[in-house]
Design a protein around this motif. Sequence first.
Motif, PDB file in Angstrom:
ATOM      1  N   ASP A  86      78.223 -81.523  15.189  1.00  0.00           N
ATOM      2  CA  ASP A  86      77.764 -82.660  14.400  1.00  0.00           C
ATOM      3  C   ASP A  86      78.771 -82.929  13.289  1.00  0.00           C
ATOM      4  O   ASP A  86      78.493 -82.734  12.098  1.00  0.00           O
ATOM      5  CB  ASP A  86      76.371 -82.367  13.830  1.00  0.00           C
ATOM      6  CG  ASP A  86      75.755 -83.574  13.137  1.00  0.00           C
ATOM      7  OD1 ASP A  86      76.413 -84.630  13.105  1.00  0.00           O
ATOM      8  OD2 ASP A  86      74.631 -83.456  12.623  1.00  0.00           O
ATOM      9  N   MET A 322      73.001 -88.597  13.164  1.00  0.00           N
ATOM     10  CA  MET A 322      73.917 -87.540  12.752  1.00  0.00           C
ATOM     11  C   MET A 322      73.642 -87.165  11.301  1.00  0.00           C
ATOM     12  O   MET A 322      73.004 -87.924  10.557  1.00  0.00           O
ATOM     13  CB  MET A 322      75.362 -87.995  12.948  1.00  0.00           C
ATOM     14  CG  MET A 322      75.672 -88.418  14.378  1.00  0.00           C
ATOM     15  SD  MET A 322      77.389 -88.918  14.630  1.00  0.00           S
ATOM     16  CE  MET A 322      78.227 -87.333  14.510  1.00  0.00           C
ATOM     17  N   SER A 361      69.419 -82.733  19.748  1.00  0.00           N
ATOM     18  CA  SER A 361      69.884 -81.576  18.995  1.00  0.00           C
ATOM     19  C   SER A 361      69.675 -80.327  19.845  1.00  0.00           C
ATOM     20  O   SER A 361      68.796 -80.282  20.704  1.00  0.00           O
ATOM     21  CB  SER A 361      69.137 -81.464  17.667  1.00  0.00           C
ATOM     22  OG  SER A 361      67.748 -81.341  17.894  1.00  0.00           O
TER      23      SER A 361
END
Length: 434
Positions: A86, A322, A361
């Motif tokens: 990320d 993000m 995620s």
Amino acid sequence: MSRQATFTEYITEEILLEIFYRLPAKSLGKCMCVSKAWNFLIKDPFFVSSHAIHQSKLRCWNNNNDKNLFFVMTGRHQVEYSLHLDDLEFSEYIQLEYMPSDNHHCVVGSCNGLLCLMDFQFNFDSVFILCNPIVRKSITLPKPCSCHFPYKISVGFGFDSVKNDYKLLKITKENALDKFVEVELYSLKRNSWRILAPPRYDLYSDDFMVFVNGIVHWIAYERVKEQGVYRCKFLVMGFDMRDDVFKEIMLPENLRNLPNRSEIYVTTYDELSSIAVIELGCLHTQCNIWVMKNYGVVGTWTKMFSILNPGPEPMPRVLGFMKNGDLMLSAYDNLQLVSCDPERSELGYFGIQGTRTYVSSFTESLVLLDQVNGDGMTENGAKYASNASHLIERAADGFTELAANGEATNDSSDIEESRSNELKREGLQLRTGK
């Protein structure tokens, strides 16, 4: 025998477990090769499940951790799977090879490092697979009670933290004229499906459900008669994996009655451990993003962003958020995965392309590592497992206390140095063995 070969006698299992809880799955894989005792300890089912939970907590506590990961599936001629950091470049962390590469599997959910895939090669049959690409293990689920191909299907994958069980919810609608939906629930612990009483609400779309705070979420609706005219009233439906109960979450007033040719869908908003609803305006000319800032409190729905469609193509689909605030979008015109700064409407290209894209995620874990293939447990093994589970419970309590005080870390070198210093103060010397 070299004294270095017996260094583990200086470290209690409680200390080992406190260290193991903080290590990522890859490092634990190496630890399993050190000795049979470590191998058995790490494979203990209680440790496997507890490690996944604590790694997930560490990810939440370390919000600025550069090692937060996204799982990405892209499909074209062949399907590819990868993990990405990320960061601004969405850097590739690793390619995942232990996954089906054909074009008739799709990922329908991700939880604690475990992926749920659906094989839609045969329209009349629903085949689901659970896979952990890190430990390279997978299992095919038994067929659901109802295997015919429905008019609509939506599935949600999540974790029951009370019973330590992974579950899959499947909601189907036989045809457009059916008044009620059909609901089935799979339990990994029982390895079976069961039929549930359906909610009164209808299934809005085929979108996969999203798992947040122990609950899978999807968009539902009911037809209500207002002033002699039937309208669709929309809401977010939830199913609590812990007590197998349906829940209703009201949408903001603007979204309860959608105009024609508009569309909504729900996604996760990890920054607040909550959900977001994406509203695509008439003809997809505009995208509004609503976030429930305080999960479960209807009054906290807030329109966070509003983005105009820059071109004639349909509005890109929002896949996630993000940590820097950018949106991850799947662009329709060039089939690329892109980022978008919602304040400036600036696009960034990651160089990832495919006709089908799934993003979520991801936390590396050992889930499924403890799965056995029909091997019985010996009496000595059972005693050791019982003792290991007791030690793990004690270490878990100590770990939680440390993490609550802000001492949790994912850096194994910091852990080793800290533990070594502690042991030295106690008059013990850590030695390296092979």
